[in-house]
Write a protein that holds these residues in place. Structure first.
Motif, PDB file in Angstrom:
ATOM      1  N   SER A   9      30.354  52.330 -33.909  1.00 56.01           N
ATOM      2  CA  SER A   9      31.714  52.370 -33.376  1.00 56.01           C
ATOM      3  C   SER A   9      31.903  53.643 -32.563  1.00 56.01           C
ATOM      4  CB  SER A   9      32.729  52.303 -34.517  1.00 56.01           C
ATOM      5  OG  SER A   9      32.602  53.467 -35.333  1.00 56.01           O
ATOM      6  N   CYS A  10      33.081  53.779 -31.968  1.00 57.04           N
ATOM      7  CA  CYS A  10      33.371  54.969 -31.159  1.00 57.04           C
ATOM      8  C   CYS A  10      33.306  56.236 -32.021  1.00 57.04           C
ATOM      9  CB  CYS A  10      34.756  54.821 -30.526  1.00 57.04           C
ATOM     10  SG  CYS A  10      35.242  56.237 -29.494  1.00 57.04           S
ATOM     11  N   SER A  11      33.874  56.177 -33.217  1.00 56.05           N
ATOM     12  CA  SER A  11      33.838  57.348 -34.108  1.00 56.05           C
ATOM     13  C   SER A  11      32.418  57.632 -34.588  1.00 56.05           C
ATOM     14  CB  SER A  11      34.770  57.120 -35.307  1.00 56.05           C
ATOM     15  OG  SER A  11      34.367  55.982 -36.057  1.00 56.05           O
ATOM     16  N   ASP A  12      31.627  56.568 -34.811  1.00 56.27           N
ATOM     17  CA  ASP A  12      30.233  56.762 -35.222  1.00 56.27           C
ATOM     18  C   ASP A  12      29.444  57.499 -34.148  1.00 56.27           C
ATOM     19  OD1 ASP A  12      30.672  55.445 -37.611  1.00 56.27           O
ATOM     20  OD2 ASP A  12      30.033  53.493 -36.824  1.00 56.27           O
ATOM     21  N   SER A 289      22.927  53.200 -27.579  1.00 58.00           N
ATOM     22  CA  SER A 289      24.306  52.772 -27.832  1.00 58.00           C
ATOM     23  C   SER A 289      25.181  52.996 -26.598  1.00 58.00           C
ATOM     24  CB  SER A 289      24.884  53.528 -29.035  1.00 58.00           C
ATOM     25  OG  SER A 289      25.056  54.897 -28.741  1.00 58.00           O
ATOM     26  N   GLU A 300      35.957  52.286 -25.927  1.00 55.29           N
ATOM     27  CA  GLU A 300      36.435  52.297 -27.312  1.00 55.29           C
ATOM     28  C   GLU A 300      35.774  51.224 -28.178  1.00 55.29           C
ATOM     29  OE1 GLU A 300      38.425  54.624 -28.406  1.00 55.29           O
ATOM     30  OE2 GLU A 300      38.569  55.511 -26.404  1.00 55.29           O
ATOM     31  N   SER A 301      35.001  50.329 -27.589  1.00 56.70           N
ATOM     32  CA  SER A 301      34.435  49.221 -28.347  1.00 56.70           C
ATOM     33  C   SER A 301      33.168  49.631 -29.083  1.00 56.70           C
ATOM     34  CB  SER A 301      34.134  48.049 -27.407  1.00 56.70           C
ATOM     35  OG  SER A 301      33.085  48.405 -26.524  1.00 56.70           O
ATOM     36  N   ASP A 302      32.742  48.759 -30.013  1.00 53.80           N
ATOM     37  CA  ASP A 302      31.485  48.972 -30.716  1.00 53.80           C
ATOM     38  C   ASP A 302      30.317  48.643 -29.785  1.00 53.80           C
ATOM     39  OD1 ASP A 302      33.120  49.488 -32.818  1.00 53.80           O
ATOM     40  OD2 ASP A 302      32.705  47.623 -33.902  1.00 53.80           O
TER      41      ASP A 302
END
Length: 348
Positions: A9-12, A289, A300-302
Motif C-alpha cells: 500500500s501507499c503507507s507500506d 512496486s 495512492e493505490s496499492d
C-alpha cells in the motif's frame, strides 16, 4: 509466476523507503569500519613485515579498504535514492538510475563476500601460520647480523617484548640458532672454540636467549644463559616452566597469529554483508512496486512488488536469449527481398 510477490500500500511503500534509508546509513557506518580494519591490518602487516615471509596476503587489507569505500559511497547515494523513490513524481527522475544502482549493489555484495572469503582463507588455510613460521625462523637466523641489519634485530626484540613471546614456538628455539654476532665472540677462548666444534654447522650455539625474552612481570629473576642447567619443576606446563625462569611463556608465532586473527574478526564483514543484502532486496521491492504504480497512474493505490518478475528458470532463459545471436539460416530475415526506394528484389 513472480518470485517473492507482495502487494504494498501507499503507507507500506513509505515505511519501506524510511527503513531502507536507515539501513543505508547503518551500511555507511559498517563500510567505514571495514576501511578502518583494512588500514589497521595493512599497518600491522607493515609493522612486523621483517618477521613475516613474503607470502603474506597483502590483498586482504586492499580488498577490505576498497569494499568499505564502495559501501560508503554507494549507500550514501542509496539513502537519497530510497527517500525520493517513495514519491511517484520523484521516482520518475531516478527510474533510469535504479537498474545500474542494483547492479553496483550486487557487485558490492560480491566484494564483501570476497573479503570474507579471503579473511577466512587466511586463517583456515594455514597460510598466515606458514608465513609467520617462515618469517620468524628467517628473522631468528639473521638476528646476529646486527652490524648489517640492526633494524631486523630491533624489530624482533620489539615483537618479543610487545607481544609477550619468546622464540618461534618456545624459548628453546633460540638454542638452535646462533643469535650472538661473531664480532662479540673471542675466537681464542677454548670455551667458544668448543661451542663452534660442537655442531656440524659450525655455529656458536648456546642454551641462552636474548634479553627481550625476559618477562618484567615475573617474580623470579631472569637468567639469560645456561638455561639448561636451571630446569623447572617437572610438574609445570611449558608456559609455567618458562615463567618460572622469568621468560615469556608463549611463542611468537602463536602470539602474532592471535593478534592478526583478532583484527580479522568477521563480525564487521558479516554485518556489512547482511545489511547490503537487505538493502538490495528492499530496493528491488521498492523499485518494482513503483514501476507497477506508474502503470496504474494512481499514487495512492496499492501496487504489486516482486524480486523476479517470472520464475527463476524463466528469468535465466530470458537472460540467455538476450545473448543469443542469429547464425546462418536461423535469421528469419535472410533471403527476404529488399524493398523500398532504389531497391530491387532478389532474383528467384
Amino acid at each position: 509466476m513472480a518470485v517473492g510477490r507482495v502487494v504494498l500500500s501507499c503507507s507500506d511503500r513509505q515505511v519501506l523507503a524510511r527503513v531502507l534509508v536507515v539501513l543505508n546509513w547503518v551500511s555507511v557506518v559498517t563500510g567505514a569500519v571495514l576501511v578502518s580494519v583494512g588500514v589497521y591490518l595493512w599497518a600491522e602487516l607493515r609493522r612486523w613485515e621483517e618477521v613475516m615471509s613474503e607470502d603474506i596476503l597483502w590483498s586482504v587489507p586492499v580488498v577490505l579498504v576498497w569494499t568499505g569505500l564502495g559501501a560508503c559511497a554507494l549507500n550514501l547515494t542509496g539513502a537519497r535514492l530510497c527517500l525520493d523513490c517513495s514519491d511517484l513524481n520523484r521516482f520518475l527522475r531516478w527510474k533510469l538510475v535504479l537498474a545500474p544502482y542494483m547492479g553496483v549493489s550486487l557487485l558490492l555484495t560480491t566484494g564483501v563476500l570476497l573479503a570474507a572469503a579471503l579473511s577466512l582463507g587466511l586463517n583456515a588455510s594455514g597460510r598466515l601460520d606458514a608465513a609467520l613460521e617462515a618469517g620468524l625462523s628467517s628473522a631468528m637466523r639473521r638476528y646476529k647480523d646486527s652490524d648489517r641489519n640492526l633494524e631486523l634485530k630491533t624489530q624482533l626484540d620489539l615483537v618479543q617484548i610487545q607481544m609477550s613471546c619468546c622464540g618461534k614456538d618456545r624459548y628453546q628455539d633460540w638454542f638452535r640458532v646462533q643469535w650472538v654476532s661473531d664480532q662479540y665472540l673471542d675466537r681464542t677462548d677454548p670455551r667458544v672454540q668448543d661451542r663452534f666444534r660442537s655442531n656440524v654447522a659450525g655455529l656458536y650455539l648456546s642454551d641462552s636467549v636474548p634479553f627481550s625474552c625476559c618477562d618484567p612481570a615475573s617474580p623470579w629473576p631472569c637468567p639469560q644463559t645456561h638455561l639448561s642447567s636451571r630446569p623447572a619443576p617437572h610438574f609445570l606446563s611449558l608456559v609455567q616452566s618458562s615463567r618460572s625462569l622469568g621468560l615469556w611463556g608463549k611463542g611468537c608465532r602463536e602470539a602474532l597469529g592471535q593478534h592478526y586473527s583478532s583484527i580479522l574478526n568477521l563480525i564487521s564483514l558479516t554485518a556489512n554483508l547482511v545489511l547490503q543484502m537487505l538493502v538490495v532486496l528492499g530496493v528491488r521491492y521498492l523499485q518494482t512496486s513503483m514501476e507497477s504504480l506508474v502503470l496504474i497512474g494512481d499514487p495512492e493505490s496499492d501496487s504489486e512488488a516482486w524480486i523476479l518478475e517470472s520464475g527463476l528458470c524463466e528469468t535465466l532463459r530470458v537472460i540467455k536469449s538476450l545473448g543469443k545471436c542469429y547464425h546462418g539460416n536461423d535469421d528469419p530475415n535472410i533471403d527476404r527481398p529488399i524493398t523500398g526506394s532504389g531497391a530491387h528484389p532478389t532474383d528467384q
